[in-house]
Motif scaffolding. Structure first.
Motif: not given
Length: 369
Positions: A318, A332, A338-342
């Motif tokens: 990652k 991020i 997969r791309v995850e943004l919090r």
């Protein structure tokens, strides 16, 4: 001179009775009250012939009105009961077999000879039909078959073979008109699920026909039609549905397809949907095939199809990024696929078009546009 007395002639009718002279009052000893006496009975009033006739006529009319009201109430109760029984499909009648059609619902039976039909015909000849078919009136004097395709077929063959007019009419339960197609299919399917000879191919073909008629996805059609089936059975039906869908109608004898062969075909076509074109080509090269020849083609396809290559494991590495924002720090995480943004922000509150433009700009920046 003595006065002359006047004499009058008075006529009395038989009904007139002279009043009795008042009796002398009785005396009772002191301290003993007089006993209670019943009041003298008053003679009933005498009515003339006309009054009696009017009274009798009125009583007769009242009696007729009460009888008519009771009959109407009974008829209303019977009508309500008839409607209730009809809604439950419990109204049975003898109807002509020539008046029954089977075009509204796609049957889940193959067009080849039913091996159990002869046994059913012998049973009908011996003891009659114990379970009526179910039909829906079409409003034009005819009926649409809902349940009982085998029973109707047996009656038709018996009439043709014996000429006995007993088989020209068949017991049928009436289904209310206007019932949703989904419910009609469910009734047909639930009755046939108890049969041991129905194949996964037949059930899958019915699901595809139902999906086409109702406009829903085949996956959802299986869920609706076979809600009463076990989960594993529904999974098999979905696999066969996928195979028939990939073959685009080229499989003519789905009822003859064994379960193991159908599952092998599903695994191949699910791994590489493009192989569906090759399957169709192989089937079309045998236009005169029967069920046995078709099974041979399908087995040949499974044998010739490339081995299913297991997908390579995805990278677990990652890339982590942290970006300061007015509402807080954005975290991020980017990985394979997969791309995850919090971020402490409600993205669902954004306008859909604005959110789409933002992602388009995001992908444009990734592609170097």
């Amino acid at each position: 001179m003595a006065k002359k007395r006047s004499v009058f002639d008075i006529d009395f009718t038989p009904d007139e009775v002279a009043p009795a002279a008042p009796a002398a009052p009785e005396r009772f000893p002191a301290g003993n009250p007089a006993p209670e006496r019943a009041a003298p009975e008053t003679p009933p009033a005498r009515r003339g012939p006309m009054a009696s006739a009017i009274t009798e006529t009125a009583e007769a009319a009242r009696g007729r009105a009460e009888a008519e009201a009771a009959i109407r109430a009974e008829n209303d109760d019977l009508a309500h009961e008839h409607v209730r029984l009809k809604k439950l499909g419990l109204i049975t009648d003898l109807i002509a077999i020539d008046a029954v059609r089977s075009s509204k619902l796609v049957r889940d039976r193959a067009h080849n000879r039913d091996p159990e039909l002869e046994e059913l015909k012998l049973s009908i000849q011996a003891i009659g039909l114990s379970n009526p078919i179910r039909v829906e009136q079409d409003g034009q004097g005819g009926y649409e078959l809902i349940q009982g395709y085998r029973r109707l077929s047996a009656f038709r063959e018996l009439l043709e073979q014996t000429g006995d007019q007993r088989y020209a009419r068949i017991p049928a339960a009436m289904v209310p008109r206007g019932e949703p197609v989904r419910d009609l299919y469910r009734k047909m399917v639930d009755e046939n699920l108890v049969r041991k000879d129905i194949s996964f191919g037949e059930m899958a073909q019915l699901a595809l026909s139902y999906a086409e008629q109702t406009g829903i996805a085949p996956h959802d059609a299986v869920s609706e039609l076979y809600a009463s089936a076990l989960k594993q059975k529904r999974s098999y039906i979905r696999s066969f549905t996928r195979v028939l869908e990939s073959a685009r109608g080229a499989i003519r004898h789905p009822e003859a397809m064994p379960r193991a062969l159908g599952l092998d075909l599903f695994k191949i076509l699910d791994a590489d949907p493009a192989l569906g074109d090759e399957l169709v080509d192989m089937l079309n090269r045998a236009p005169e095939r029967d069920a046995e020849a078709e099974i041979a083609v399908l087995k040949d396809f499974v044998h010739r199809a490339p081995k299913i290559v297991k997908p390579r494991p995805k990278s677990v590495s990652k890339t982590m990024l942290r970006l300061p924002r007015p509402e807080g720090e954005a975290r991020i995480a980017a990985s394979d696929g997969r791309v995850e943004l919090r971020l402490p922000r409600d993205f669902s509150a954004l306008d859909r078009a604005r959110l789409q433009r933002a992602f388009e700009a995001f992908f444009g920046a990734l592609d170097g546009e």
